[in-house]
Design a protein around this motif. Structure first.
Motif, short mmCIF file in Angstrom:
data_model
loop_
_atom_site.label_atom_id
_atom_site.label_comp_id
_atom_site.label_asym_id
_atom_site.label_seq_id
_atom_site.Cartn_x
_atom_site.Cartn_y
_atom_site.Cartn_z
N ALA A 1 -11.34 6.74 20.53
CA ALA A 1 -12.44 6.89 21.48
C ALA A 1 -12.46 5.72 22.46
CB ALA A 1 -13.76 6.98 20.74
N LEU A 2 -12.77 6.04 23.72
CA LEU A 2 -12.95 5.00 24.74
C LEU A 2 -14.42 4.68 24.95
CD1 LEU A 2 -10.43 6.04 27.55
CD2 LEU A 2 -10.09 4.46 25.65
N ALA A 3 -15.29 5.67 24.74
CA ALA A 3 -16.72 5.46 24.95
C ALA A 3 -17.50 6.63 24.40
CB ALA A 3 -17.04 5.28 26.43
N VAL A 4 -18.74 6.38 24.05
CA VAL A 4 -19.67 7.43 23.66
C VAL A 4 -20.67 7.60 24.80
CG1 VAL A 4 -21.35 8.19 21.94
CG2 VAL A 4 -19.41 6.80 21.24
N VAL B 1 -24.73 9.10 30.79
CA VAL B 1 -25.32 9.51 29.51
C VAL B 1 -25.42 11.04 29.53
CG1 VAL B 1 -27.29 9.39 27.97
CG2 VAL B 1 -26.59 7.36 29.27
N VAL B 2 -24.57 11.70 28.76
CA VAL B 2 -24.54 13.17 28.72
C VAL B 2 -24.46 13.60 27.26
CG1 VAL B 2 -23.38 15.27 29.50
CG2 VAL B 2 -23.28 13.21 30.92
N SER C 1 -18.17 1.36 21.99
CA SER C 1 -19.32 1.08 22.85
C SER C 1 -19.68 2.30 23.66
CB SER C 1 -18.99 -0.09 23.79
OG SER C 1 -17.86 0.22 24.59
N THR C 2 -20.90 2.31 24.15
CA THR C 2 -21.36 3.39 25.01
C THR C 2 -20.85 3.16 26.42
OG1 THR C 2 -23.40 2.31 25.67
CG2 THR C 2 -23.44 3.60 23.62
N ARG D 1 -25.14 3.19 20.51
CA ARG D 1 -23.96 3.42 19.68
C ARG D 1 -24.27 4.35 18.50
NH1 ARG D 1 -19.95 -1.78 19.35
NH2 ARG D 1 -20.24 -2.54 21.50
N GLN D 2 -23.21 4.99 18.04
CA GLN D 2 -23.36 5.90 16.91
C GLN D 2 -22.96 5.21 15.62
OE1 GLN D 2 -24.65 9.18 17.45
NE2 GLN D 2 -25.07 8.05 19.33
#
Length: 973
Positions: free
Chosen positions: A757-760, A783-784, A773-774, A765-766
């Motif tokens: 993953a590159l980002a959430v 933010v979606v 990182s977000t 954060r999850q």
């Protein structure tokens, strides 16, 4: 070794063996009925397995899988009505062999081939799962296109009599598959403003129409022809040493082809049988016998379509990638039981992997025993009086076509293609190329479009990529060899054709001379063993019992019948069974029905197509009475702003929001980007180089556009990559550089260590990905998330909306439901009323700012297909007028076809469908009347037919309604 021993012990228990026998037998039964599929059976059974141990659950489901693929050969061989799409090629030779008086041999060849194909693919499943599955991911869009091109070339060789007619039939099939929403671009095309066509023509209604309805109409027209005496003994059932000696190469080759095709995600058993059939024909010393009862053709088709089952299980157990629709449902079953599909399944749950493999092996043996044991009974279908049999077949055809998506439109499509098939065959245009074109055309277009998008419109990779070039060369050889063969025979072609026609006519005359008596004698022979008095007694008592059950309230809740709901509520999921939204809905549905939160059960109805727009439109147009509701995610909003539909949330009454799931930007493990910020920095310097896999108009596409918007630029080259499983396959194969998954999808794929993953795209954060990182933490305001909503048609009474919201709120408070959702990485939430409307408004505002679309100009495929179809049609017309005199079909019949009778029965059938569509009568009563009137018309209202016909009509009408609606909660028209 301990896991293997435990698995053997587990499968040897009486319960496991009983589940294998039950699942395989049910699969055979469902597969034999035109219109009913293994996917439908397994989707209905899935909720029943929640309380079972995972090993027992997979034992039952895999057995059903094996049985459903095998069962399709029964009706295809005996009645020319393939029970499943995978059995279409079997029909081409199985039915002619039956007509030649060898139904036992035709079934025996198919059963043995099914067993051998299943066992050979089982060998690959056990020994080579991991390496083969990994290799299959190296096939990109161009390789898939070349592979499908190879199968499309078979159109020219599938019918040797006329190349022009075969090509016309194939292009017509491709054209028939084009109306609706393009899988490549998401655009609506060739619908002419008819919204029901947005989903296109579904495969099953088309197949049922072309083969079953077409054949029934032909049988009705020729009902006065005496039926040839067909032996129903077991003679020829067992393969001799000579059979094995002559067919072992065909068996091995077809099984290998089927296994290979099955490994490729999304290809399917029907394509495996097509490829194997054509390979057998091209390598046969007697190719002219194919299509007229060739043993080689039956063996090739059945060995291949059963081998695809084992092949499709390979990527499922090795990588968590489903190879077919049924495998997607099996994947969902694993997730629902708290298991993580993929490579970790081998190390963490080896006993389950061994159970799947062992069950597949045993189910093939059980399938062989069950089908061999029942051949004598099955073969008697060909002697069953047609006034009894044909109306029953029509009933199951209509129920099967409707059950696919619960749309009467599919039933009308089935009837329309039945007439088309009749017209094509009367003009000597083969149906097999039509089916090949219809199945393969969309796959070829989607993969070619994806390849062109990834190469910026460059066609050269088709021949510069080694595997793609290999398939292209094989395609050329497959096309050239038959043409050379045809050229060599050109001089004496007309003479041979005349001899073949004469021999065919003599054969028909001989068969007509060896007739069994029909009509009353045929009817008497059916009942002679048991006696009509016994039949009448049993039938009348059964009918009386069914009427008592139907109207005594035995299947209904007596309390509060005057209150809503008075009948089952249909919850429409606009995606395929086994997907994330489907699993989410079934978890809630199981809790509602199991805890009796409503007085009537909730029934899940899958209506996939058009990225969720087909099911949404179905509910939008439904009666606003609370009996049809919709479970959908943010796609109901993105579809509006992508231009796929002209409606959105404003066309519905919102009930509640019951879950949220976050999105993750993912790349290959070895990608040079540490995070999303670095990826965007690279794309700013090299715009258009990063291939971003998405599904046009879907949420993942809008999320990627949101990332671009936050970076104030357009940097990605978007590639149509389909759903999550397809995107994952393309990502690890290096065919795309980045994509977006839901959190649940990412976690299921991450286990093989090939992606990261590159980002959430979340507010924070999850916990399951603490080191990721977000996007916001990386200074990217993106933010979606994906929310799950429940909707009702506009105008649904507020008190019913409130009742449904209350029930959903109670459901979301259940610990079992919350735990099940958390296992899918779905955050349990509940919003209703003003807060719900606020969430919907925020989502609409966010997505309305984004515009989706492709950056590559694609060819106008429909234009070129229409042009080719018209050109071939004109060539056929010219040939017929100026070059040859083609005798009309069935010109050698001993009696004139009763065309008026076929027309009359077809009109009655259309009126029956109209009655069901308008709900003028109950299903059971309308069905009983249709069977009685249609059968009576066929029998010329002879008194000796009427008592049994009326009993069969009532038994079928009442039996189907009770079993389908009351026992299995399946909606009927």
């Amino acid at each position: 070794m301990d896991a293997l021993q435990n698995t053997i012990v587990q499968l040897a228990t009486p319960l496991s063996l009983a589940l294998i026998i039950l699942g395989t037998s049910l699969g055979i039964f469902v597969g034999a009925i035109p219109g009913l599929t293994g996917a439908m059976l397994i989707a209905l059974t899935l909720p029943l397995t929640f309380t079972l141990d995972p090993q027992l659950a997979m034992t039952l489901l895999v057995s059903m899988y094996v049985g459903s693929i095998s069962g399709g050969l029964i009706t295809g061989t005996l009645l020319r009505m393939p029970g499943t799409p995978a059995s279409v090629m079997t029909t081409l030779d199985g039915y002619p062999m039956t007509q030649q008086g060898q139904p036992g041999r035709a079934l025996g060849l198919g059963i043995y081939a099914s067993l051998v194909g299943g066992l050979i693919s089982c060998l690959f499943l056990v020994t080579l799962s991991a390496p083969i599955a990994s290799w299959s991911t190296q096939l990109g869009p161009f390789e898939y296109f070349s592979l499908v091109l190879m199968a499309l070339v078979l159109i020219a060789t599938i019918d040797g009599a006329s190349l022009t007619r075969s090509l016309f039939s194939g292009t017509l099939g491709i054209l028939a598959a084009m109306p609706g929403i393009s899988a490549a671009t998401g655009e609506v095309r060739l619908t002419f403003g008819f919204t029901s066509l947005n989903a296109g023509f579904k495969l099953l209604p088309v197949l049922i129409g072309l083969f079953a309805i077409n054949q029934v109409l032909r049988d009705i027209a020729n009902i006065d022809q005496k039926v040839p005496l067909v032996s129903v003994t077991r003679k020829g059932l067992w393969l001799t040493f000579a059979d094995w000696k002559h067919q072992w190469v065909n068996l091995l080759r077809s099984s290998l082809i089927g296994t290979f095709i099955g490994i490729l995600p999304g290809i399917g058993a029907n394509i495996g049988s097509i490829a194997a059939y054509s390979a057998a024909r091209n390598s046969s010393q007697t190719p002219q016998k194919f299509g007229s009862g060739s043993a080689e053709g039956i063996i090739a088709s059945e060995a291949a379509n059963n081998a695809t089952v084992g092949g499709a299980l390979i990527p499922l157990v090795a990588m968590g990638i489903p190879g077919s629709v049924i495998d997607a449902i099996l994947l969902g079953a694993l997730v629902l039981h708290g298991l993580q599909p993929g490579p970790r399944l081998f190390s963490e749950h080896p006993e389950l992997v061994h159970t799947i493999m062992g069950t597949y092996f045993l189910a093939n043996l059980v399938m062989f025993v069950v089908m061999i044991a029942s051949v004598g009974f099955l073969a008697k279908l060909v002697r069953f009086p047609r006034p009894y049999l044909l109306p029953l077949i029509l009933t199951f055809c209509i129920a099967g076509a409707f059950a696919l998506s619960n749309r009467m439109f599919d039933v009308w499509v089935m009837l329309g293609f039945g007439l088309l098939g009749l017209v094509l065959e009367r003009n000597r245009i083969p149906l097999a190329p039509f089916v090949i074109g219809f199945v393969l055309g969309p796959i070829a277009e989607e993969n070619l479009s994806a390849g062109l998008m990834s190469s910026q419109g460059n066609w050269l990779p088709i021949i510069t990529r080694p595997i793609s070039l290999l398939f292209v060369v094989i395609s050329a050889l497959l096309l050239v060899v038959p043409l050379v063969r045809q050229f060599r025979k050109k001089r004496d072609y007309k003479t041979e054709t005349l001899k073949d026609n004469a021999a065919e006519e003599a054969s028909r005359v001989d068969q007509t001379e060896a007739l069994s008596e029909h009509g009353g004698h045929d009817s008497d022979s059916v009942w002679s063993r048991f006696g009509l008095p016994v039949w009448h007694t049993v039938a009348v008592l059964t009918i009386m019992g069914m009427l008592v059950l139907q109207y005594s309230g035995f299947f209904t809740n007596e309390q509060g019948l005057t209150q809503y709901p008075q009948r089952p509520i249909q919850a429409v999921v606009p995606f395929s069974a086994g997907g994330g939204t489907d699993l989410f809905a079934r978890i809630l549905q199981k809790s509602i029905t199991g805890n009796e939160l409503l007085k009537q059960p909730v029934v899940i109805i899958n209506q996939p197509g058009g990225s969720g727009t087909i099911g949404s439109r179905y509910v939008k147009q439904a009666r606003a009475d609370g009996y049809k509701i919709l479970c959908n995610h943010e796609g109901i909003i993105t579809s509006k702003y992508s231009g796929k539909v002209n409606f959105g949330p404003e066309a519905f009454e919102p009930i509640a929001q019951t879950g949220e799931i976050n999105l993750v930007v993912a790349v290959q493990k070895n990608a040079p980007f540490k995070n999303l910020a670095e990826l965007l920095q690279y794309t700013e310097k090299h715009p258009g180089e990063v291939q971003f896999g998405t599904n046009f108009g879907a949420l993942a596409h809008f999320a990627a556009k949101k990332i671009e918007q936050a970076s104030e630029g357009e940097y990605f080259n978007y590639v149509q990559a389909g759903d999550g499983q397809k995107r994952y396959t393309m990502l690890i194969g290096g065919h795309i550089d980045a994509t977006i998954f839901s959190l649940a999808e990412f976690l299921s794929y991450e286990g093989d260590g090939q992606i990261r993953a590159l980002a959430v795209l979340s507010e924070e954060r999850q916990s399951v990905l603490p080191d990721v990182s977000t996007a916001r933490e990386q200074q990217i305001e993106a933010v979606v998330g994906n929310s799950f909503y429940w909707w009702a048609p506009k105008g649904t009474p507020p008190e019913r909306i409130d009742l449904l919201a209350d029930v959903l709120e109670q459901t979301m408070q259940s610990d079992a439901v919350r735990n099940s959702l958390q296992a899918l990485s779905i955050t349990p939430v509940f919003y209703r009323g003003e807060k719900l409307n606020e969430h919907i408004s925020q989502s609409e505002q966010k997505f309305s700012e984004l515009v989706s679309g492709s950056t590559v100009q694609l060819p106008d495929f429909p234009f070129y297909i229409i042009l080719a179809t018209l050109l071939l049609l004109s060539m056929i017309v010219v040939q017929r007028i100026f070059l040859s005199q083609i005798p009309p079909a069935n010109s050698s019949s001993s009696s004139k076809p009763r065309i008026w009778l076929a027309v009359c029965c077809f009109v009655l059938l259309c009126f029956y469908v109209l009655v069901l569509e308008q709900s003028w009568l109950n299903y059971w009563l309308a069905t009983a009347l249709m069977i009685a009137v249609t059968g009576g018309t066929m029998a010329k209202w002879k008194p000796r037919y009427l008592p049994v016909l009326i009993e069969l009509a009532l038994l079928t009408g009442l039996g189907t309604e009770i079993v389908f609606t009351s026992v299995f909660s399946v909606v009927l028209p």
